[in-house]
Design a protein around this motif. Structure first.
Motif, mmCIF file in Angstrom:
data_model
loop_
_atom_site.group_PDB
_atom_site.id
_atom_site.type_symbol
_atom_site.label_atom_id
_atom_site.label_comp_id
_atom_site.label_asym_id
_atom_site.label_seq_id
_atom_site.Cartn_x
_atom_site.Cartn_y
_atom_site.Cartn_z
ATOM 1 N N ASP A 288 14.700 1.223 -71.431
ATOM 2 C CA ASP A 288 14.377 0.034 -70.628
ATOM 3 C C ASP A 288 12.883 -0.049 -70.348
ATOM 4 O O ASP A 288 12.311 -1.145 -70.311
ATOM 5 C CB ASP A 288 15.151 0.068 -69.314
ATOM 6 N N LYS A 289 12.245 1.107 -70.166
ATOM 7 C CA LYS A 289 10.826 1.133 -69.808
ATOM 8 C C LYS A 289 9.922 0.948 -71.017
ATOM 9 O O LYS A 289 8.963 0.160 -70.979
ATOM 10 C CB LYS A 289 10.499 2.461 -69.118
ATOM 11 N N LEU A 290 10.223 1.642 -72.099
ATOM 12 C CA LEU A 290 9.300 1.696 -73.225
ATOM 13 C C LEU A 290 9.572 0.656 -74.301
ATOM 14 O O LEU A 290 8.704 0.396 -75.137
ATOM 15 C CB LEU A 290 9.329 3.093 -73.855
ATOM 16 N N ARG A 291 10.745 0.074 -74.299
ATOM 17 C CA ARG A 291 11.070 -0.912 -75.329
ATOM 18 C C ARG A 291 11.184 -2.323 -74.757
ATOM 19 O O ARG A 291 11.853 -3.181 -75.320
ATOM 20 C CB ARG A 291 12.391 -0.531 -76.018
ATOM 21 N N ALA A 292 10.512 -2.539 -73.637
ATOM 22 C CA ALA A 292 10.603 -3.852 -72.985
ATOM 23 C C ALA A 292 10.047 -4.963 -73.872
ATOM 24 O O ALA A 292 10.526 -6.107 -73.824
ATOM 25 C CB ALA A 292 9.858 -3.823 -71.658
ATOM 26 N N ASP A 293 9.031 -4.656 -74.709
ATOM 27 C CA ASP A 293 8.443 -5.685 -75.575
ATOM 28 C C ASP A 293 9.104 -5.749 -76.940
ATOM 29 O O ASP A 293 8.650 -6.474 -77.827
ATOM 30 C CB ASP A 293 6.945 -5.430 -75.740
ATOM 31 N N GLY A 294 10.166 -4.974 -77.150
ATOM 32 C CA GLY A 294 10.908 -5.008 -78.405
ATOM 33 C C GLY A 294 10.475 -3.988 -79.433
ATOM 34 O O GLY A 294 11.131 -3.840 -80.472
#
Length: 344
Positions: A288-294
């Protein structure tokens, strides 16, 4: 039989003779102790001189004399540590206690940064620890940093602070408790400025510059155990690790390429590393934190963890690996060493 009794008396005599040689005769209480020990030594010498005529009754009388000795003699390790003078550190004289050259080695911080660190941690100017021990902001901070900088016993550093090991232990534990209550949630959270999208991109680029074969790797995760003596209060089963054969607590560390790390725990000593990260849903939180921008960022872990959507582990050695897989494991193992360094 008589010869054995004489040998025992001789060993007792030698042991207490050594204790007298190390006694400070300027202390009136210790002078009285020496008198009692001298009587005991005379009895032992008399028994040794009897030789074949030595009797068990005489040895029993010597044992009774030992039992009547003060605890400071019969149990020397229970007596208080004696300081050899010196003044304690406080908020006014702290700058004169240690030269600037030793700060990085002893405290891991520069001397000019100590005041800034104390203000940032919001340590009170004075505080009262357990058993009524009073301490100051600078004394407590220096003591905490010195203890955490390298493995050492309290008795080894007591002279540096002009404090007894007992009081140092109480002050240290009290200050750590204060720090945990104030900053514990900050250490465990993922909501940091250095975990935003721009920084994560820089972490991936840093790994790529080191030749990391894993695309978009941004951090490593590893676990460790903190071992200690057998605990009480019904904690033995929960703290015992069958793999290490020790009583311990487990911790999980996230290591970033900029040197920052995050700690999660403690976990029961018997918990496996893979189970520990599942208990706190660490992979889901990192996704959720590190892949927020896809972007498909990943973390690298050792073979003790389970392979996941974001968690990447080495190729299993349960089968014959190809040359490329062996080279991948070897390269990632070298890059994962930073996790070990971060744990210390």
């Amino acid at each position: 039989m008589a010869t054995a009794l004489a040998d025992i008396a001789s060993e007792i005599c030698e042991m207490f003779e050594n204790s007298i040689e190390q006694t400070d005769m300027s202390d009136s209480e210790e002078e009285d102790d020496v008198l009692e020990v001298s009587i005991l030594i005379d009895e032992c010498r008399s028994l040794v001189e009897e030789g074949e005529n030595a009797t068990l009754h005489r040895l029993n009388s010597i044992i009774e004399l030992i039992q009547e000795l003060p605890k400071s003699i019969s149990n020397p390790y229970s007596q208080l540590y004696r300081l050899q003078g010196g003044s304690r550190m406080d908020n006014n004289n702290w700058e004169s206690k240690f030269p600037s050259e030793v700060y990085l080695e002893l405290f891991r911080f520069r001397k000019v940064d100590i005041m800034l660190l104390a203000a940032a941690l919001e340590i009170p100017d004075t505080f009262v620890a357990g058993n009524g021990y009073r301490s100051t902001k600078m004394e407590g901070l220096h003591l905490m940093l010195r203890r955490l900088s390298s493995p050492s016993r309290w008795v080894d550093i007591s002279a540096q602070f002009s404090l007894t090991p007992q009081s140092m232990s109480v002050i240290f534990n009290h200050l750590l408790t204060l720090m945990f209550r104030k900053w514990g949630d900050f250490v465990r959270t993922l909501d940091h400025a250095w975990l935003n999208a721009d920084h994560i991109e820089n972490y991936a680029a840093a790994y790529a510059r080191l030749g990391c074969p894993l695309r978009n790797c941004v951090l490593t995760i590893d676990g460790t155990k903190h071992c200690f003596s057998r605990p009480g209060h019904g904690m033995q089963n929960s703290c015992y690790c069958g793999h290490w054969h020790e009583h311990c607590l487990g911790y999980q560390f996230i290591q970033l390429p900029n040197g920052h790390n995050l700690c999660f725990g403690p976990f029961n000593g018997f918990e496996h590393d893979s189970t520990s990260v599942k208990m706190i849903e660490l992979e889901e939180k990192l996704c959720d934190k590190l892949r927020a921008d896809g972007t498909e960022y990943v973390a690298y872990l050792d073979s003790g963890y389970a392979l996941g959507h974001m968690f990447i582990t080495p190729y299993s050695r349960r089968r014959e690996l190809t040359r490329e897989e062996i080279e991948f494991n070897r390269s990632m193992s070298a890059l994962r060493q930073s996790s070990e360094w971060g744990i210390g």
